[in-house]
Design an enzyme around this catalytic site. Structure first.
Site, short mmCIF file in Angstrom:
data_model
loop_
_atom_site.label_atom_id
_atom_site.label_comp_id
_atom_site.label_asym_id
_atom_site.label_seq_id
_atom_site.Cartn_x
_atom_site.Cartn_y
_atom_site.Cartn_z
N CYS A 4 -73.01 12.33 -74.91
CA CYS A 4 -72.72 10.90 -74.79
C CYS A 4 -72.64 10.54 -73.31
CB CYS A 4 -71.39 10.62 -75.48
SG CYS A 4 -70.88 8.89 -75.37
N CYS A 58 -58.85 -1.05 -64.87
CA CYS A 58 -59.56 0.16 -64.42
C CYS A 58 -59.21 0.62 -63.01
CB CYS A 58 -61.07 -0.06 -64.52
SG CYS A 58 -61.99 1.47 -64.23
N CYS A 114 -68.96 14.01 -73.10
CA CYS A 114 -69.13 12.60 -72.71
C CYS A 114 -69.05 12.47 -71.19
CB CYS A 114 -68.02 11.74 -73.30
SG CYS A 114 -67.77 12.00 -75.04
N ARG A 135 -61.87 7.50 -82.73
CA ARG A 135 -61.35 8.39 -81.69
C ARG A 135 -60.07 7.84 -81.07
NH1 ARG A 135 -65.78 8.84 -78.84
NH2 ARG A 135 -66.39 10.32 -80.43
N CYS A 192 -62.82 -5.01 -63.79
CA CYS A 192 -62.09 -4.79 -65.05
C CYS A 192 -60.61 -4.53 -64.72
CB CYS A 192 -62.70 -3.62 -65.81
SG CYS A 192 -64.50 -3.76 -65.95
N CYS A 240 -71.32 4.22 -79.45
CA CYS A 240 -69.90 4.51 -79.44
C CYS A 240 -69.26 3.28 -78.81
CB CYS A 240 -69.65 5.75 -78.58
SG CYS A 240 -67.90 6.00 -78.22
N CYS A 258 -66.35 1.22 -58.01
CA CYS A 258 -67.15 0.37 -58.88
C CYS A 258 -67.08 -1.10 -58.45
CB CYS A 258 -66.67 0.52 -60.32
SG CYS A 258 -67.70 -0.38 -61.50
N1 SAM Z 1 -68.33 1.78 -66.33
C1 SAM Z 1 -68.60 2.01 -67.68
C2 SAM Z 1 -68.21 0.85 -68.56
O1 SAM Z 1 -67.53 -0.06 -68.10
O2 SAM Z 1 -68.59 0.84 -69.72
C3 SAM Z 1 -68.01 3.28 -68.23
C4 SAM Z 1 -66.65 3.78 -67.85
S1 SAM Z 1 -65.26 2.85 -68.42
C5 SAM Z 1 -64.04 3.67 -67.52
C6 SAM Z 1 -65.10 3.31 -70.12
C7 SAM Z 1 -63.95 2.74 -70.91
O3 SAM Z 1 -62.75 3.41 -70.59
C8 SAM Z 1 -63.61 1.29 -70.74
O4 SAM Z 1 -64.47 0.44 -71.43
C9 SAM Z 1 -62.20 1.25 -71.32
O5 SAM Z 1 -62.24 1.04 -72.70
C10 SAM Z 1 -61.67 2.65 -71.03
N2 SAM Z 1 -60.63 2.63 -69.99
C11 SAM Z 1 -60.81 2.58 -68.66
N3 SAM Z 1 -59.63 2.55 -68.00
C12 SAM Z 1 -58.67 2.55 -68.94
C13 SAM Z 1 -57.24 2.50 -68.90
N4 SAM Z 1 -56.58 2.40 -67.76
N5 SAM Z 1 -56.56 2.54 -70.06
C14 SAM Z 1 -57.23 2.62 -71.23
N6 SAM Z 1 -58.58 2.65 -71.33
C15 SAM Z 1 -59.29 2.61 -70.22
FE1 SF4 Z 2 -66.42 -0.20 -63.38
FE2 SF4 Z 2 -64.16 0.61 -64.53
FE3 SF4 Z 2 -65.24 -1.70 -65.26
FE4 SF4 Z 2 -66.47 0.60 -65.96
S1 SF4 Z 2 -64.48 -0.10 -66.66
S2 SF4 Z 2 -67.43 -1.26 -65.10
S3 SF4 Z 2 -65.95 1.87 -64.16
S4 SF4 Z 2 -64.42 -1.20 -63.21
#
Ligand code: SAM
Ligand code: SF4
Ligand code: DTB
Length: 314
Positions: free
Chosen positions: A124, A54, A91, A256, A51, A184, A47
């Site tokens: 979802c 992530c 989802c 959730r 973030c 959501c 990606c």
């Molecule tokens: N890329 C999309 C976005 O940013 O909305 C969807 C996928 S993203 C992985 C979805 C959510 O997963 C994030 O907004 C975050 O809340 C959660 N998430 C991702 N990595 C995580 C982690 N290491 N621990 C807890 N929650 C996490």
């Molecule tokens: Fe990309 Fe992860 Fe951020 Fe979603 S949460 S935009 S998958 S870096």
């Protein structure tokens, strides 16, 4: 709701708070029932966004490689299995900044959604940023809910992400609402934010119109290689307080318990259910990280006399 209202609710004595949350739950929900949701990463890793929590960001060396978008057939098989195992919500997540109409990958997602939605589960997707035309297409294809988390307060957001803004998140949510798709939307705790950041996030959620249909509360899973890899675990009573406050102020939302359950004891999870959580991700894996095993979850729900959404209980 204002921040002050939320602070008052959140900071009352612990047992008063969870008792009130339990009463609100019983007033709004017919029975003790937990929704099982299956999560599938249809496109993993690589990606462009940064973030800090992530494992799928291309900026960090996390050991998660960029994968391709799955084929409809592959997704459909897993969705069928999820339904057989008792999930009533499927989802699908993709590690993208967002999607745009006309792109081949978006057409492919629409095809996946059209097929999965025939199975009769709630569908979802979480695909990052999108506009109104994309949201309308997803709705037409059969998407029932769009997951797009605020993750934290507007003030703390720039500490966590620099490649898009909190306002970008709100714009996507507003497009989703205009297309008539349920929202959501929730967040993560344990990233170094304050109690005020958590409640400010909740303040924004309570002012959504319409209110979010579901609110995922994730405890940070400190993924190796990400900037947040060394964050200490969340205090369980802070988690329970946040769940209880969410239940009180968003009584009709599915709250959730999302990422991070592997680090919660059975007793801690029982408190979360008592405080109003009524949905979990079900299955051994989240997107890239581990989730409790299905047998373990079945045992836990049975021990607490909690039914599952969609199953016959009488
Ligand atoms: N890329 C999309 C976005 O940013 O909305 C969807 C996928 S993203 C992985 C979805 C959510 O997963 C994030 O907004 C975050 O809340 C959660 N998430 C991702 N990595 C995580 C982690 N290491 N621990 C807890 N929650 C996490
Ligand atoms: Fe990309 Fe992860 Fe951020 Fe979603 S949460 S935009 S998958 S870096
Ligand atoms: C949400 O709030 N949590 C889910 C879902 N929405 C997409 C994702 C949790 C991801 C946990 C980390 C991982 O598996 O990489």
């Amino acid at each position: 709701m204002t921040l002050v209202d939320l602070q008052k609710i959140y900071s009352q004595p612990f047992f008063d708070l969870i008792s009130r949350a339990r009463s609100v739950y019983l007033e709004h929900w017919a029975r003790d029932e937990v929704q099982l949701c299956t999560l599938l990463s249809i496109k993993t890793g690589g990606c462009s966004e940064d973030c800090a929590y992530c494992a799928q960001s291309a900026r960090y060396s996390t050991g998660v490689d960029a994968g391709r978008l799955m084929k409809t057939e592959e997704v459909l098989q897993l969705a069928e299995r999820a339904r057989e195992n008792g999930s009533t919500r499927f989802c699908m997540g993709a590690a993208w900044k967002g999607v745009r109409e006309g792109e081949a990958k978006f057409e492919q997602v629409l095809d996946i959604v059209r097929n999965v939605s025939r199975l009769g589960m709630e569908v979802c997707v979480t695909l990052g940023h999108l506009g109104l035309s994309e949201a309308k297409k997803l709705k037409e294809a059969g998407v029932t809910a769009y997951n797009h988390n605020l993750d934290t307060s507007e003030e703390f957001y720039p500490e966590i992400v620099s490649t898009h803004t909190f306002q970008d998140r709100l714009d996507t949510i507003s497009a989703v609402q205009s297309a008539g798709i349920s929202v959501c939307c929730g967040g993560i705790i344990g990233m170094g934010e304050t109690e005020t950041d958590r409640l400010k996030m909740l303040e924004v959620l309570t002012n959504f119109d319409p209110a979010p249909e579901s609110v995922p509360i994730n405890c940070l899973i400190p993924m190796p290689g990400t900037p947040l890899e060394d964050q200490p675990p969340v205090d369980v009573f802070e988690l329970v307080r946040l769940i209880a406050t969410t239940r009180i102020v968003l009584p009709n939302a599915r709250v959730r318990m999302s990422a991070g359950r592997t680090r919660l004891s059975k007793e801690a999870q029982a408190l979360c259910f008592f405080a109003g959580a009524n949905s979990i991700f079900y299955g051994n894996k989240l997107l890239t990280a581990a989730n409790p095993g299905v047998d373990e979850d079945r045992e836990l729900l049975a021990a607490l006399d909690l039914g599952t959404h969609g199953s016959d209980q009488e």
